[in-house]
Design an enzyme around this catalytic site. Sequence first.
Site, PDB file in Angstrom:
ATOM      1  N   GLY A  13      51.750  35.878  38.358  1.00  0.00           N
ATOM      2  CA  GLY A  13      52.359  36.005  37.038  1.00  0.00           C
ATOM      3  C   GLY A  13      53.650  36.808  37.076  1.00  0.00           C
ATOM      4  N   GLU A  32      56.188  47.402  41.930  1.00  0.00           N
ATOM      5  CA  GLU A  32      54.997  46.987  42.692  1.00  0.00           C
ATOM      6  C   GLU A  32      54.455  48.200  43.456  1.00  0.00           C
ATOM      7  OE1 GLU A  32      52.884  44.246  43.385  1.00  0.00           O
ATOM      8  OE2 GLU A  32      52.011  45.766  44.690  1.00  0.00           O
ATOM      9  N   GLY A  84      48.519  38.853  45.403  1.00  0.00           N
ATOM     10  CA  GLY A  84      47.433  38.132  46.065  1.00  0.00           C
ATOM     11  C   GLY A  84      47.905  37.020  46.987  1.00  0.00           C
ATOM     12  N   ALA A  89      44.053  32.263  50.284  1.00  0.00           N
ATOM     13  CA  ALA A  89      43.784  31.163  51.222  1.00  0.00           C
ATOM     14  C   ALA A  89      44.588  29.916  50.861  1.00  0.00           C
ATOM     15  CB  ALA A  89      42.290  30.868  51.258  1.00  0.00           C
ATOM     16  N   VAL A 227      53.075  53.537  29.893  1.00  0.00           N
ATOM     17  CA  VAL A 227      54.110  52.750  29.209  1.00  0.00           C
ATOM     18  C   VAL A 227      54.105  53.224  27.759  1.00  0.00           C
ATOM     19  CG1 VAL A 227      54.816  50.433  28.478  1.00  0.00           C
ATOM     20  CG2 VAL A 227      53.746  50.746  30.718  1.00  0.00           C
ATOM     21  N   HIS A 455      38.059  35.793  42.738  1.00  0.00           N
ATOM     22  CA  HIS A 455      38.695  35.182  41.564  1.00  0.00           C
ATOM     23  C   HIS A 455      38.282  35.913  40.300  1.00  0.00           C
ATOM     24  CE1 HIS A 455      38.579  31.298  44.175  1.00  0.00           C
ATOM     25  NE2 HIS A 455      39.524  32.136  44.557  1.00  0.00           N
ATOM     26  N   GLY A 488      46.147  37.141  36.011  1.00  0.00           N
ATOM     27  CA  GLY A 488      44.790  36.625  35.909  1.00  0.00           C
ATOM     28  C   GLY A 488      44.030  37.122  34.687  1.00  0.00           C
TER      29      GLY A 488
HETATM   30  C1  LIG Z   1      40.817  36.812  50.209  1.00  0.00           C
HETATM   31  C2  LIG Z   1      41.320  36.077  48.985  1.00  0.00           C
HETATM   32  C3  LIG Z   1      41.504  34.709  49.043  1.00  0.00           C
HETATM   33  C4  LIG Z   1      41.963  34.016  47.905  1.00  0.00           C
HETATM   34  N1  LIG Z   1      42.200  32.673  48.012  1.00  0.00           N
HETATM   35  C5  LIG Z   1      42.695  32.015  46.934  1.00  0.00           C
HETATM   36  C6  LIG Z   1      43.032  30.622  47.029  1.00  0.00           C
HETATM   37  O1  LIG Z   1      42.887  29.991  48.076  1.00  0.00           O
HETATM   38  N2  LIG Z   1      43.534  30.021  45.922  1.00  0.00           N
HETATM   39  C7  LIG Z   1      43.718  30.689  44.744  1.00  0.00           C
HETATM   40  O2  LIG Z   1      44.143  30.078  43.774  1.00  0.00           O
HETATM   41  N3  LIG Z   1      43.418  32.002  44.650  1.00  0.00           N
HETATM   42  C8  LIG Z   1      42.925  32.676  45.696  1.00  0.00           C
HETATM   43  N4  LIG Z   1      42.659  34.013  45.590  1.00  0.00           N
HETATM   44  C9  LIG Z   1      42.846  34.676  44.292  1.00  0.00           C
HETATM   45  C10 LIG Z   1      44.314  34.998  44.030  1.00  0.00           C
HETATM   46  O3  LIG Z   1      44.823  35.788  45.067  1.00  0.00           O
HETATM   47  C11 LIG Z   1      44.441  35.725  42.681  1.00  0.00           C
HETATM   48  O4  LIG Z   1      43.784  34.993  41.681  1.00  0.00           O
HETATM   49  C12 LIG Z   1      45.890  35.890  42.289  1.00  0.00           C
HETATM   50  O5  LIG Z   1      46.603  36.570  43.295  1.00  0.00           O
HETATM   51  C13 LIG Z   1      46.000  36.664  40.974  1.00  0.00           C
HETATM   52  O6  LIG Z   1      47.354  36.681  40.587  1.00  0.00           O
HETATM   53  P1  LIG Z   1      47.898  37.711  39.510  1.00  0.00           P
HETATM   54  O7  LIG Z   1      49.171  37.189  38.968  1.00  0.00           O
HETATM   55  O8  LIG Z   1      46.800  37.990  38.548  1.00  0.00           O
HETATM   56  O9  LIG Z   1      48.227  39.074  40.254  1.00  0.00           O
HETATM   57  P2  LIG Z   1      47.942  39.569  41.722  1.00  0.00           P
HETATM   58  O10 LIG Z   1      48.286  38.509  42.692  1.00  0.00           O
HETATM   59  O11 LIG Z   1      46.590  40.168  41.764  1.00  0.00           O
HETATM   60  O12 LIG Z   1      49.037  40.695  41.897  1.00  0.00           O
HETATM   61  C14 LIG Z   1      49.057  41.859  41.132  1.00  0.00           C
HETATM   62  C15 LIG Z   1      50.003  42.836  41.801  1.00  0.00           C
HETATM   63  O13 LIG Z   1      50.226  43.922  40.910  1.00  0.00           O
HETATM   64  C16 LIG Z   1      50.232  45.136  41.627  1.00  0.00           C
HETATM   65  N5  LIG Z   1      49.873  46.222  40.704  1.00  0.00           N
HETATM   66  C17 LIG Z   1      48.680  46.388  40.084  1.00  0.00           C
HETATM   67  N6  LIG Z   1      48.716  47.476  39.289  1.00  0.00           N
HETATM   68  C18 LIG Z   1      49.949  48.011  39.426  1.00  0.00           C
HETATM   69  C19 LIG Z   1      50.584  49.168  38.854  1.00  0.00           C
HETATM   70  N7  LIG Z   1      49.939  49.975  37.996  1.00  0.00           N
HETATM   71  N8  LIG Z   1      51.861  49.452  39.219  1.00  0.00           N
HETATM   72  C20 LIG Z   1      52.522  48.637  40.094  1.00  0.00           C
HETATM   73  N9  LIG Z   1      51.956  47.535  40.658  1.00  0.00           N
HETATM   74  C21 LIG Z   1      50.699  47.222  40.325  1.00  0.00           C
HETATM   75  C22 LIG Z   1      49.214  44.908  42.733  1.00  0.00           C
HETATM   76  O14 LIG Z   1      49.475  45.759  43.820  1.00  0.00           O
HETATM   77  C23 LIG Z   1      49.437  43.432  43.074  1.00  0.00           C
HETATM   78  O15 LIG Z   1      50.372  43.290  44.110  1.00  0.00           O
HETATM   79  C24 LIG Z   1      42.209  34.724  46.706  1.00  0.00           C
HETATM   80  C25 LIG Z   1      42.033  36.105  46.662  1.00  0.00           C
HETATM   81  C26 LIG Z   1      41.601  36.784  47.787  1.00  0.00           C
HETATM   82  C27 LIG Z   1      41.422  38.279  47.714  1.00  0.00           C
END
Ligand SMILES: Cc1cc2nc3c(=O)[nH]c(=O)nc-3n(C[C@H](O)[C@H](O)[C@H](O)COP(=O)(O)OP(=O)(O)OC[C@H]3O[C@@H](n4cnc5c(N)ncnc54)[C@H](O)[C@@H]3O)c2cc1C
Length: 518
Positions: A13, A32, A84, A89, A227, A455, A488
């Site tokens: 996102g 980040e 993530g 994967a 914030v 997830h 998410g």
């Molecule tokens: C081992 C594994 C395998 C996976 N395989 C798949 C797959 O094959 N396909 C799939 O669709 N999904 C997969 N997923 C799930 C996927 O990674 C997540 O659903 C996705 O990354 C979520 O995206 P997001 O935008 O919610 O944020 P995220 O990708 O979770 O990123 C959030 C970021 O915000 C940062 N953050 C958090 N709080 C703060 C703060 N207070 N200040 C500054 N930075 C902050 C974190 O460090 C992180 O880098 C997998 C997850 C794991 C762990």
Amino acid sequence: MEYDYIIIGSGFGGSVSALRLSQKGYKVLVIEQGKWFNKPEDFPKTNWNLRKWLWMPALGLRGIFKLSFFRHVTVLSGTGVGGGSLVYANTLPIPKDEYFNTGSWAKLADWKSELAPFYALGKKMLGATAHPYMSRSDKAMQQLATEIGRPEAFEKTDVAVYFGKPEVTVPDPYFDGQGPDRTGCCLCGGCMVGCRFNAKNTLDKNYLHLAQKAGAKILAESRVFDVKPIGEQGENGYEVFYKPTFSTFGKTQKMTSKGVVFAGGVMGTVKLLLNLKRTSLPNLSDKLGHDVRTNSESLIGVTTFQKVDMTEGIAIGSIIQLDESRHVEPVKYSAGSGFWRLFFAPMVSGNSMVSRGLKAIGKLFTEPWSHLKAFAIDDWSKRTLIMLYMESIDSTLRFSKDFLGNMTSRLSSGPPPEGNNPKAQELARKMEKIIDGKAMVMNIETILGIPTTAHILGGAVMGEDVTAGVIDRDNKVFGYENMMICDGSMISANIGVNPSLSITAITERAMSLIPEKK
Ligand SMILES: Cc1cc2nc3c(=O)[nH]c(=O)nc-3n(C[C@H](O)[C@H](O)[C@H](O)COP(=O)(O)OP(=O)(O)OC[C@H]3O[C@@H](n4cnc5c(N)ncnc54)[C@H](O)[C@@H]3O)c2cc1C
């Protein structure tokens, strides 16, 4: 204001938001908490290198993989610039139709048709392509599909990997030369310890790369903890406070912006907002923390006794669609990445922890050799096919803060998440025969009955108004101006499949509705 938008977190996102807002002429800062991982040596070779793989900054572990333990679920998530995507994967499925018509967002739009162009855009941006190879684990899954009488249910996954020619580097193949050079996948199976071969389409190689070119700034190793709105509803902007992640006595810094996008993933955004609802952001909906869902996953490792290499290929190369609401995928780690063997125990079922514990001990006596062989196998990841089973059961958890300020889970609606799924175990028993192996389950699942999820979704879901959701249909936070949630935690129904493409598509839609900067 120093920035037009500050984006907290750089996962799916956050990265989409950074690119689209920058392209619209806004001055953007992404904050980040994790590190940059842009050199091969930044990633570990195997997951035994905990310093580079695991995320536990208090212990000096500054990697890409975070484990969070709750009463009802163990959550796996990613950290670092690219969130993530660094650890995931690569699998990018589009959910089934019922996802678009259930949950708190159901009546807010005709989601299937509204999101269709954004799913296509997300796939293009992430470089999703059908997995072109047939590895040993894919062949085993194909046999499993035949044995359960559904050979047609076996499919190759769409994955965000540059295949090209193995180990050959070429100029940007995706964005008319605007992206970085890329190297063809060498099929080492190491996607989930971080790709050291420049083949995985992580967010720093697409959305974030282009966002930086369009002017966005990325501040790594900085954790946002507060914030504050300027004006009661942020009508005059926001003050965003952060600290260096890895320094205990680091100085608090402040930046100001007209708008804020929360994109820290469920583990970041929901936790931060639960804190801020008590302090700086009291207008947030009481629905915050509600409607947290998983894909009801079960993870079962089947360790083969044959001297064969299960690691060849990518982390998830195929899928069996068992029926409308259930599917199973083969997951792998690269050779030498046997960290998880420490946590595996005999696969049992039962209603209570005591009965499961006793059964697990019993199995060690009734089937001693096969268990001993599996525990003592030479290279666990080389010989193990992990079966990732998912179900779209509509059950929800709720995250809230306890009196010590820790985020805790409680059951909310539907059947509780299940650590020992009989259907998944039945499939694992068939797989034992196919690859001549032994099925084992993470001890936290098999004995404690607590399922694991990669997830985790929801907690700041969409609703018609502030009584029904935390954000509206366009991701705007009720009660505040120029504040959005794009990660998410916005997912408002049981998605039933891996969620990253959906997070990308919904954020693309939300960003498409923001006007260009005048
Ligand atoms: C081992 C594994 C395998 C996976 N395989 C798949 C797959 O094959 N396909 C799939 O669709 N999904 C997969 N997923 C799930 C996927 O990674 C997540 O659903 C996705 O990354 C979520 O995206 P997001 O935008 O919610 O944020 P995220 O990708 O979770 O990123 C959030 C970021 O915000 C940062 N953050 C958090 N709080 C703060 C703060 N207070 N200040 C500054 N930075 C902050 C974190 O460090 C992180 O880098 C997998 C997850 C794991 C762990």
